[in-house]
Design an enzyme around this catalytic site. Structure first.
Site, PDB file in Angstrom:
ATOM      1  N   ASP A   1     -30.648  -9.996 -16.059  1.00  0.00           N
ATOM      2  CA  ASP A   1     -31.595  -9.901 -14.946  1.00  0.00           C
ATOM      3  C   ASP A   1     -30.904  -9.896 -13.582  1.00  0.00           C
ATOM      4  O   ASP A   1     -31.255 -10.687 -12.698  1.00  0.00           O
ATOM      5  CB  ASP A   1     -32.606 -11.043 -15.013  1.00  0.00           C
ATOM      6  CG  ASP A   1     -33.338 -11.107 -16.334  1.00  0.00           C
ATOM      7  OD1 ASP A   1     -33.758 -10.050 -16.819  1.00  0.00           O
ATOM      8  OD2 ASP A   1     -33.486 -12.217 -16.897  1.00  0.00           O
TER       9      ASP A   1
ATOM     10  N   GLU B   1     -42.711  -5.401 -15.404  1.00  0.00           N
ATOM     11  CA  GLU B   1     -42.113  -6.599 -14.824  1.00  0.00           C
ATOM     12  C   GLU B   1     -40.914  -6.218 -13.960  1.00  0.00           C
ATOM     13  O   GLU B   1     -40.569  -5.048 -13.817  1.00  0.00           O
ATOM     14  CB  GLU B   1     -41.679  -7.560 -15.937  1.00  0.00           C
ATOM     15  CG  GLU B   1     -40.698  -6.954 -16.919  1.00  0.00           C
ATOM     16  CD  GLU B   1     -40.513  -7.790 -18.188  1.00  0.00           C
ATOM     17  OE1 GLU B   1     -41.283  -8.737 -18.413  1.00  0.00           O
ATOM     18  OE2 GLU B   1     -39.588  -7.465 -18.960  1.00  0.00           O
TER      19      GLU B   1
END
Length: 530
Positions: free
Chosen positions: A34, A189
């Site tokens: 991420d 997302e």
């Protein structure tokens, strides 16, 4: 004359190194998922998610986007980060880092705590503020600054929402508005907003962080929409014919940054696959060039895929200080790469006057879903060798200390020195595989002589052994795939952890570790994938 020629050759080598083109992916190896990146002057800063590990949100610095050095962690205090009961599927999810008017902001989600929050600092090498908690829900929050305003995006109910906030108080200044839900892939997302050529661009990830992962993008003339998707979506994925045979899979969760020379770059997560499409190292940080013409859509590396060897022009490269192969503890502190499970008891980690790490044992084991006496480094390469001398002190019967190849509370391989009832010692190898705990081997040790535990690995196996008086003894091997994400679950990767466990609270046992040596081989690791 000879001295002059020598210095000229050194200068030419330095120039060649600085102007070198191309690089190897991943740019940050091991469990570093991420990624989010920002630019501040001529410097770049990057953060990753950290899940159940403390300290949280590793922070990296670079001058060229290729070479990175970890300079700290954003969440270093229990008041910032409560990880009670966290595991590899909870804790700190994806962060975003942004720089605005001299202030760095990091926003993220503690899914084991109170949800979305942000912290800030003016010095990324120092401490970050206490958390400011936010109203808008969802995960993977991001920030966008413009004209004195701060906007937040996240994905409550699986839909990208936008609102204005006060980043210093956390107060929400506008109602949340749905602005896009992607192209139809599951789990919209990881949103980020950028402005270029009068367009607001909204970058997101879809498909879930597995083989179907992808990055898509939309744009609008207004920050709150309506947003229209790129007809060429997805702009990054390996879930297609071009990427299906790549040793890199799961590409997604990306962020964009403009280089100091006006070039554009994307950082994203992906993972290197092993036989059977398993992966143990976790999701790692990758880099790709982006062509972004005026009023056009960004194009990632020409065809929306990435490779291990990137033969592309780069910014002038400047190498950073890497992790040494032999890590000692003579400075009396742990470098920022070291991590603990959940919130550690600081009193259980000390340093001796002669420069050893001392771990105070507790009855909490590595399988207890709590915070054992455990401190670890991420495994960065399939091909590696780790070794550590272990000395037990004041140990009672069955107290132990050693090194664990750790994926999750229910998935780890432990190599240890144990105190026997007859005051002798033994060395043992134990596997924890879900509900199964198996002691593969235990061997009595001689009364005298230093014990050094040794763990080796390649893409298929972990190999375990030990040395006494410099002589190596083999204990066995175990397949790597049982510690893979596909087997164990979760969102992390394998770490190599030093630990100490006692049988009872009354035990006074502690273990001293002089150093930890980890020799990794990136070239051999990547060669095994091709």
């Amino acid at each position: 004359m000879r001295n002059a020629l020598f210095f000229i050759s050194i200068l030419l080598c330095s120039v060649c190194e600085v102007s070198a083109q191309g690089y190897n992916n991943p740019v940050i190896s091991g469990f570093h998922p991420d990624p989010s990146v920002c630019k501040a002057g001529d410097d770049y800063y990057l953060v990753n998610s950290s899940f159940q590990y403390f300290p949280g949100v590793p922070l990296f610095h670079s001058k060229d986007l290729v070479h990175w050095e970890q300079i700290g962690n954003c969440l270093t205090r229990p008041s910032q980060l409560n990880l009670a009961d966290a595991n590899s599927g909870s804790g700190i999810f994806a962060p975003t880092i942004r720089y605005n008017d001299g202030i760095f902001y990091m926003i993220t989600t503690n899914v084991s705590g109170k949800g979305n929050f942000l912290v800030h600092t003016t010095d990324p090498h120092g401490e970050w503020s206490e958390p400011v908690w936010l109203e808008q829900g969802g995960i993977d929050p991001s920030l966008y600054f413009e004209d004195g305003k701060c906007f937040m995006v996240s994905n409550p109910d699986g839909y990208i929402n936008l609102c204005e906030i006060d980043p210093m108080t956390g107060k929400q200044l506008s109602s949340s508005k749905r602005i896009w839900n992607g192209t139809g892939g599951r789990y919209a997302e990881g949103p980020h907003i950028y402005k270029k050529d009068g367009w607001y661009y909204l970058l997101i990830s879809e498909g879930g962080t597995e083989l179907g992962h992808k990055v898509t993008i939309a744009r609008s003339r207004y920050i709150d929409g309506p947003y229209q998707g790129n007809p060429a979506n997805p702009i990054l994925t390996h879930a297609n014919e071009s990427g299906q045979s790549s040793p890199i899979q799961g590409t997604g969760h990306a962020d964009l940054v403009e280089g100091t020379d006006g070039s554009w770059w994307m950082v994203c997560l992906a993972y290197r696959v092993m036989p059977g499409m398993h992966h143990t190292l976790g999701r790692e940080t990758y880099l790709a060039p982006v062509r972004w013409d005026k009023d056009a859509w960004p194009v990632v590396n020409g065809n929306g895929t990435i490779s291990l060897k990137m033969d592309v022009p780069t910014l002038p490269q400047q190498k950073m200080k890497g992790r040494p192969e032999r890590i000692d503890f003579k400075e009396g502190r742990l470098s920022p790469e070291w991590i603990h499970l959940q919130n550690p008891e600081a009193k259980n980690y000390t340093f001796t006057k002669d420069g050893k790490l001392r771990l105070i044992a507790t009855p909490v084991t590595l399988s207890d879903w709590k915070s054992p006496t455990f401190v670890a480094l991420r495994q960065e390469h399939f091909d590696m060798e780790a070794s550590v001398p272990v000395v037990l002190q004041k140990a009672g019967a069955n107290d132990e200390a050693g090194i664990s190849v750790f994926m999750e509370f229910h998935s780890h391989y432990d190599l240890f020195v144990r105190q026997d009832k007859d005051r002798k010692r033994s060395v043992g190898l134990r596997y924890k595989l879900g509900e199964i705990t198996h002691c593969a081997k235990e061997v009595s040790l001689p009364a005298d002589g230093e014990v050094e535990l040794v763990v080796k690995s390649d893409i298929n196996y972990y190999y375990f052994g030990y040395k006494v008086n410099g002589i190596y003894y083999d204990l066995g091997k175990m397949n790597t795939r049982y510690l893979s994400t596909e087997t164990a679950g979760g969102f992390t990767g394998v770490v190599l952890g030093l630990y100490a466990v006692s049988v009872s609270k009354e035990s006074k046992m502690y273990a001293d570790f002089e150093y930890l040596s980890i020799k990794g081989n990136r070239e051999k690791t990547n060669e095994s994938l091709l």
